[in-house]
Design a protein around this motif. Sequence first.
Motif, PDB file in Angstrom:
ATOM      1  N   THR A  35       1.109  -0.584   0.111  1.00 59.93           N
ATOM      2  CA  THR A  35      -0.458  -0.030  -0.062  1.00 59.93           C
ATOM      3  C   THR A  35       1.364   0.932  -0.073  1.00 59.93           C
ATOM      4  OG1 THR A  35      -0.120   0.071   2.645  1.00 59.93           O
ATOM      5  CG2 THR A  35      -1.572  -1.207   1.828  1.00 59.93           C
ATOM      6  N   ASP A  36       0.621   2.446   0.079  1.00 59.79           N
ATOM      7  CA  ASP A  36       1.425   4.000  -0.140  1.00 59.79           C
ATOM      8  C   ASP A  36       2.131   3.911   1.077  1.00 59.79           C
ATOM      9  OD1 ASP A  36       0.740   4.426  -2.273  1.00 59.79           O
ATOM     10  OD2 ASP A  36      -1.755   5.960  -1.399  1.00 59.79           O
ATOM     11  N   ASP A  37       1.317   3.299   2.383  1.00 54.11           N
ATOM     12  CA  ASP A  37       2.281   3.294   3.815  1.00 54.11           C
ATOM     13  C   ASP A  37       3.513   2.044   3.795  1.00 54.11           C
ATOM     14  OD1 ASP A  37       1.517   6.041   3.691  1.00 54.11           O
ATOM     15  OD2 ASP A  37      -0.147   5.092   5.240  1.00 54.11           O
ATOM     16  N   LEU A  38       2.866   0.714   3.441  1.00 50.38           N
ATOM     17  CA  LEU A  38       3.262  -0.580   4.012  1.00 50.38           C
ATOM     18  C   LEU A  38       4.149  -0.753   2.491  1.00 50.38           C
ATOM     19  CD1 LEU A  38       3.412  -3.071   5.922  1.00 50.38           C
ATOM     20  CD2 LEU A  38       1.359  -3.687   5.224  1.00 50.38           C
ATOM     21  N   TYR A  39       5.387  -1.590   2.654  1.00 53.09           N
ATOM     22  CA  TYR A  39       6.519  -2.367   2.159  1.00 53.09           C
ATOM     23  C   TYR A  39       6.680  -3.417   2.529  1.00 53.09           C
ATOM     24  CZ  TYR A  39       6.458   2.171  -0.993  1.00 53.09           C
ATOM     25  OH  TYR A  39       6.309   2.566  -1.680  1.00 53.09           O
ATOM     26  N   ILE A  40       6.312  -4.876   1.903  1.00 56.10           N
ATOM     27  CA  ILE A  40       6.852  -6.253   2.398  1.00 56.10           C
ATOM     28  C   ILE A  40       8.345  -6.602   2.327  1.00 56.10           C
ATOM     29  CG2 ILE A  40       4.682  -6.488   3.522  1.00 56.10           C
ATOM     30  CD1 ILE A  40       4.527  -8.455   1.282  1.00 56.10           C
ATOM     31  N   GLY A  41       9.116  -7.393   2.309  1.00 60.25           N
ATOM     32  CA  GLY A  41      10.053  -7.890   2.250  1.00 60.25           C
ATOM     33  C   GLY A  41       9.698  -9.120   1.406  1.00 60.25           C
ATOM     34  N   ALA A  42       9.475  -9.442  -0.309  1.00 59.08           N
ATOM     35  CA  ALA A  42       9.008 -10.276  -1.100  1.00 59.08           C
ATOM     36  C   ALA A  42       9.921 -11.649  -1.048  1.00 59.08           C
ATOM     37  CB  ALA A  42       8.970 -10.313  -2.253  1.00 59.08           C
ATOM     38  N   PHE A  43       9.483 -12.840  -0.042  1.00 59.29           N
ATOM     39  CA  PHE A  43      10.400 -13.725   0.323  1.00 59.29           C
ATOM     40  C   PHE A  43       9.491 -14.670  -0.779  1.00 59.29           C
ATOM     41  CE2 PHE A  43      10.251 -18.154   2.577  1.00 59.29           C
ATOM     42  CZ  PHE A  43      11.223 -18.429   2.477  1.00 59.29           C
ATOM     43  N   ILE A  44      10.328 -15.539  -1.762  1.00 67.32           N
ATOM     44  CA  ILE A  44      10.061 -16.582  -2.641  1.00 67.32           C
ATOM     45  C   ILE A  44      10.922 -17.646  -2.728  1.00 67.32           C
ATOM     46  CG2 ILE A  44       9.587 -16.554  -5.361  1.00 67.32           C
ATOM     47  CD1 ILE A  44       8.507 -12.762  -5.114  1.00 67.32           C
ATOM     48  N   MET A  45      10.281 -18.792  -2.360  1.00 62.69           N
ATOM     49  CA  MET A  45      11.220 -19.484  -2.998  1.00 62.69           C
ATOM     50  C   MET A  45      11.070 -20.368  -4.095  1.00 62.69           C
ATOM     51  SD  MET A  45      10.135 -21.490   0.852  1.00 62.69           S
ATOM     52  CE  MET A  45      10.902 -22.839   1.163  1.00 62.69           C
ATOM     53  N   PHE A  46       9.977 -20.403  -4.745  1.00 64.90           N
ATOM     54  CA  PHE A  46      10.211 -20.682  -5.512  1.00 64.90           C
ATOM     55  C   PHE A  46      11.545 -20.181  -7.224  1.00 64.90           C
ATOM     56  CE2 PHE A  46       5.188 -19.886  -6.782  1.00 64.90           C
ATOM     57  CZ  PHE A  46       5.538 -21.459  -6.363  1.00 64.90           C
ATOM     58  N   GLY A  47      12.026 -21.254  -7.617  1.00 65.45           N
ATOM     59  CA  GLY A  47      13.184 -21.461  -8.129  1.00 65.45           C
ATOM     60  C   GLY A  47      14.311 -21.951  -7.173  1.00 65.45           C
ATOM     61  N   ASP A  48      14.345 -21.894  -5.396  1.00 68.00           N
ATOM     62  CA  ASP A  48      15.524 -22.079  -5.001  1.00 68.00           C
ATOM     63  C   ASP A  48      15.151 -22.902  -4.538  1.00 68.00           C
ATOM     64  OD1 ASP A  48      17.138 -21.251  -3.217  1.00 68.00           O
ATOM     65  OD2 ASP A  48      16.925 -19.064  -2.865  1.00 68.00           O
ATOM     66  N   ALA A  49      16.010 -23.762  -4.767  1.00 71.57           N
ATOM     67  CA  ALA A  49      15.677 -25.508  -4.276  1.00 71.57           C
ATOM     68  C   ALA A  49      16.511 -25.294  -3.254  1.00 71.57           C
ATOM     69  CB  ALA A  49      16.616 -26.549  -5.672  1.00 71.57           C
ATOM     70  N   GLU A  50      17.620 -24.541  -3.136  1.00 69.13           N
ATOM     71  CA  GLU A  50      18.872 -25.103  -2.167  1.00 69.13           C
ATOM     72  C   GLU A  50      17.847 -23.888  -0.941  1.00 69.13           C
ATOM     73  OE1 GLU A  50      23.287 -23.736  -0.291  1.00 69.13           O
ATOM     74  OE2 GLU A  50      21.828 -21.933  -1.530  1.00 69.13           O
ATOM     75  N   LEU A  51      17.734 -22.996  -1.214  1.00 72.69           N
ATOM     76  CA  LEU A  51      16.358 -22.578  -0.140  1.00 72.69           C
ATOM     77  C   LEU A  51      15.561 -23.037   0.864  1.00 72.69           C
ATOM     78  CD1 LEU A  51      16.129 -20.054   1.699  1.00 72.69           C
ATOM     79  CD2 LEU A  51      15.129 -18.361   0.538  1.00 72.69           C
ATOM     80  N   THR A  52      14.610 -23.905  -0.318  1.00 75.92           N
ATOM     81  CA  THR A  52      13.668 -24.504  -0.202  1.00 75.92           C
ATOM     82  C   THR A  52      13.885 -26.189   0.857  1.00 75.92           C
ATOM     83  OG1 THR A  52      12.659 -24.467  -1.676  1.00 75.92           O
ATOM     84  CG2 THR A  52      11.453 -26.533  -0.822  1.00 75.92           C
ATOM     85  N   VAL A  53      14.893 -26.514   0.286  1.00 72.02           N
ATOM     86  CA  VAL A  53      16.104 -28.284   1.008  1.00 72.02           C
ATOM     87  C   VAL A  53      15.711 -27.183   3.041  1.00 72.02           C
ATOM     88  CG1 VAL A  53      17.283 -29.446   1.574  1.00 72.02           C
ATOM     89  CG2 VAL A  53      16.208 -29.125  -0.466  1.00 72.02           C
ATOM     90  N   ALA A  54      16.468 -26.413   2.666  1.00 70.67           N
ATOM     91  CA  ALA A  54      17.678 -26.208   4.052  1.00 70.67           C
ATOM     92  C   ALA A  54      15.905 -25.570   5.062  1.00 70.67           C
ATOM     93  CB  ALA A  54      18.440 -24.165   3.688  1.00 70.67           C
ATOM     94  N   CYS A  55      15.246 -24.873   4.332  1.00 72.50           N
ATOM     95  CA  CYS A  55      13.441 -24.582   5.058  1.00 72.50           C
ATOM     96  C   CYS A  55      12.974 -25.314   5.484  1.00 72.50           C
ATOM     97  CB  CYS A  55      13.101 -23.532   4.671  1.00 72.50           C
ATOM     98  SG  CYS A  55      13.667 -22.048   4.456  1.00 72.50           S
ATOM     99  N   ALA A  56      13.108 -25.930   4.250  1.00 78.62           N
ATOM    100  CA  ALA A  56      12.078 -27.751   5.077  1.00 78.62           C
ATOM    101  C   ALA A  56      12.898 -28.817   6.318  1.00 78.62           C
ATOM    102  CB  ALA A  56      12.231 -28.523   3.830  1.00 78.62           C
ATOM    103  N   ARG A  57      14.052 -28.640   6.172  1.00 74.73           N
ATOM    104  CA  ARG A  57      14.846 -29.134   7.185  1.00 74.73           C
ATOM    105  C   ARG A  57      14.978 -28.596   8.897  1.00 74.73           C
ATOM    106  NH1 ARG A  57      20.038 -27.489   5.853  1.00 74.73           N
ATOM    107  NH2 ARG A  57      20.071 -26.029   7.404  1.00 74.73           N
ATOM    108  N   ASP A  58      14.634 -27.279   8.081  1.00 79.07           N
ATOM    109  CA  ASP A  58      14.935 -26.624  10.287  1.00 79.07           C
ATOM    110  C   ASP A  58      13.648 -26.714  10.362  1.00 79.07           C
ATOM    111  OD1 ASP A  58      17.172 -26.636   9.246  1.00 79.07           O
ATOM    112  OD2 ASP A  58      17.179 -24.040   9.538  1.00 79.07           O
ATOM    113  N   LEU A  59      12.132 -26.976   9.702  1.00 78.59           N
ATOM    114  CA  LEU A  59      11.279 -26.854   9.871  1.00 78.59           C
ATOM    115  C   LEU A  59      10.697 -28.480  10.384  1.00 78.59           C
ATOM    116  CD1 LEU A  59       9.309 -24.300   7.846  1.00 78.59           C
ATOM    117  CD2 LEU A  59       9.310 -23.877  10.235  1.00 78.59           C
ATOM    118  N   LEU A  60      10.977 -28.780   9.455  1.00 77.65           N
ATOM    119  CA  LEU A  60      11.124 -30.767  10.996  1.00 77.65           C
ATOM    120  C   LEU A  60      12.020 -30.801  11.807  1.00 77.65           C
ATOM    121  CD1 LEU A  60      11.223 -32.120   7.158  1.00 77.65           C
ATOM    122  CD2 LEU A  60       8.823 -32.048   8.703  1.00 77.65           C
TER     123      LEU A  60
END
Length: 181
Positions: free
Chosen positions: A21-46
């Motif tokens: 919005t005009d007042d709100l910005y977010i850091g876009a966290f997108i796992m699509f295409g980042d296999a290394e990040l997806t594997v690491a996050c799954a490991r740590d969440l498990l």
Amino acid sequence: MATYPMHVAGLDRDFPICKVTDDLYIGAFIMFGDAELTVACARDLLKLAEELDYDYLLTAEAKSIPLIHEMARQSGASEYFVARKGMKVYLTNPIHVQVRSITTQHDQDLYLSGEDAAKMKGKKVLIVDDVISTGESLHALEELVHQAGGEVAGRMAVLAEGDAQKRSDIVYLEKLPTFNA
């Protein structure tokens, strides 16, 4: 484009900062295409999920599908459930809820097939998401679990954004700040 550097699951990434919005910005966290990040996050969440008693994993379409798939693969789960954002012909006797998403800024529908709902009945379901922000999507997934006759075993995400960081009922890996204009 401005970025926000983060250290998540042992990896460094730069998230693009996007206007919501005009007042709100977010850091876009997108796992699509980042296999290394997806594997690491799954490991740590498990690792965090070891303390939880659950039968199934559930997420909403679409950004967290690679995450839940990898969590199922690493844990040896034979199946997991995905709430669809649109009605599909293969969703027989679906259950349905409506949610307002912070990233799309409009109401969305979530559907779960009657077959998946039947499997959830009397079972403990762990809800997984990539980012929990307002908690609206989380609430919608909880409602689907309840409609199916299941029990929410826990709620987890890679990142907690904004007020979600203050919630004691969410397990997450890192905090993601919001940004003002």
